[in-house]
Design an enzyme around this catalytic site. Structure first.
Site, PDB file in Angstrom:
ATOM      1  CB  SER A 140      -0.825  -0.170   0.764  1.00 21.67           C
ATOM      2  OG  SER A 140      -1.282   1.238   1.310  1.00 21.67           O
ATOM      3  CE1 TYR A 153      -4.535  -2.311   4.323  1.00 25.71           C
ATOM      4  CE2 TYR A 153      -3.533   0.084   3.654  1.00 25.71           C
ATOM      5  CZ  TYR A 153      -4.177  -0.973   3.702  1.00 25.71           C
ATOM      6  OH  TYR A 153      -4.505  -1.590   2.636  1.00 25.71           O
TER       7      TYR A 153
END
Length: 257
Positions: A140, A153
């Site tokens: 990500s 995350y």
């Protein structure tokens, strides 16, 4: 090993980016779509088979090392040697650090970090003797740029990104390449869960100064297929001299940082 006999394992293949990667790789490989969501992964495989592709569904939880080892062993015995691994399985649990629960933290790392380790280790053990293979981890852009409410995350993706690069360094002498594809905001169920109304996509594209979040210079949300195309390139022979690389596919949202 010819293209017709290549076996590609895709985790998190029941939906979103994982399903798109499975579709993208199905043109020149036998795809094994793995996910803990039995119905979703079965539907993806049914669709691939309807299009003439060779595909198999496998239900397993990447956070469970024993399940992963058993799944990889079964693939190698019943389908064939794994040539391509795409680590796509991931979860997102939002929350401020001060109020974040131990359960959410552990669940996030269990899939996003430990899962990548479990699957990569099991597959690498079999690739090394063959001196052939490609591993791509879908990370990500949050792994390199802070995000409010996304500490777990972002940290888990940063860990899996550096893990994949370290793995690539260790496996390079065996002719095995390891790379990362880092998406930005992509139109998936995970992304839509963050939107409060039908203007969600517009807000993401515009950015939010209050949340210290840049918008998207290309003025569009990525589709799962955008990410899948990047994965498809990195596992192909067109990228045969690329390893330890992190390809950011975010429309310029992190300004190349």
């Amino acid at each position: 090993m010819g293209a017709s006999t290549r076996v590609a394992l895709v985790t998190g293949a029941a939906q979103g980016i994982g399903a798109a990667v499975a579709r993208a790789l199905s043109g020149d490989a036998v795809v094994v779509a793995l996910d803990r969501k039995a119905e979703g992964v079965a539907a993806v495989v049914e669709q691939l088979r309807a299009q003439g592709a060779r595909a198999e569904a496998l239900v397993a939880d990447v956070s469970d090392a024993a399940e992963v080892d058993a799944a990889v062993d079964r693939i190698e015995r019943e389908v064939g040697p794994i040539c391509v691994l795409a680590n796509v399985a991931g979860v997102l649990r939002m929350g401020a650090v001060a109020s974040y629960s131990d359960a959410d933290w552990q669940a996030t790392f269990a899939v996003n970090t430990h899962g990548v380790f479990h699957v990569s280790r099991a597959v690498a053990q079999r690739m090394v003797p063959r001196k052939q293979g490609v591993i791509v981890t879908v990370g990500s852009n949050a792994a390199g740029v802070p995000r409010m409410g996304m500490a777990a995350y972002a940290a888990s993706k940063a860990a899996s990104t550096l893990f994949t690069k370290c793995l690539g360094l260790e496996l390079a002498e065996h002719g095995i390449r390891c790379n990362v594809v880092s998406p930005g905001s992509t139109d998936t169920e995970m992304q839509r869960a963050l939107w409060t109304d039908e203007q969600g996509a517009r807000a993401v594209i515009a950015g939010s100064p209050e949340a210290f979040k840049l918008g998207i210079p290309l003025r569009r949300i990525a589709t799962p297929e955008d990410i899948a195309e990047a994965v498809s390139f990195l596992v192909s022979d067109r990228a045969r001299h690329i390893t330890l690389h992190n390809l950011c596919v975010d429309g310029g949202a992190t300004l190349g940082a």
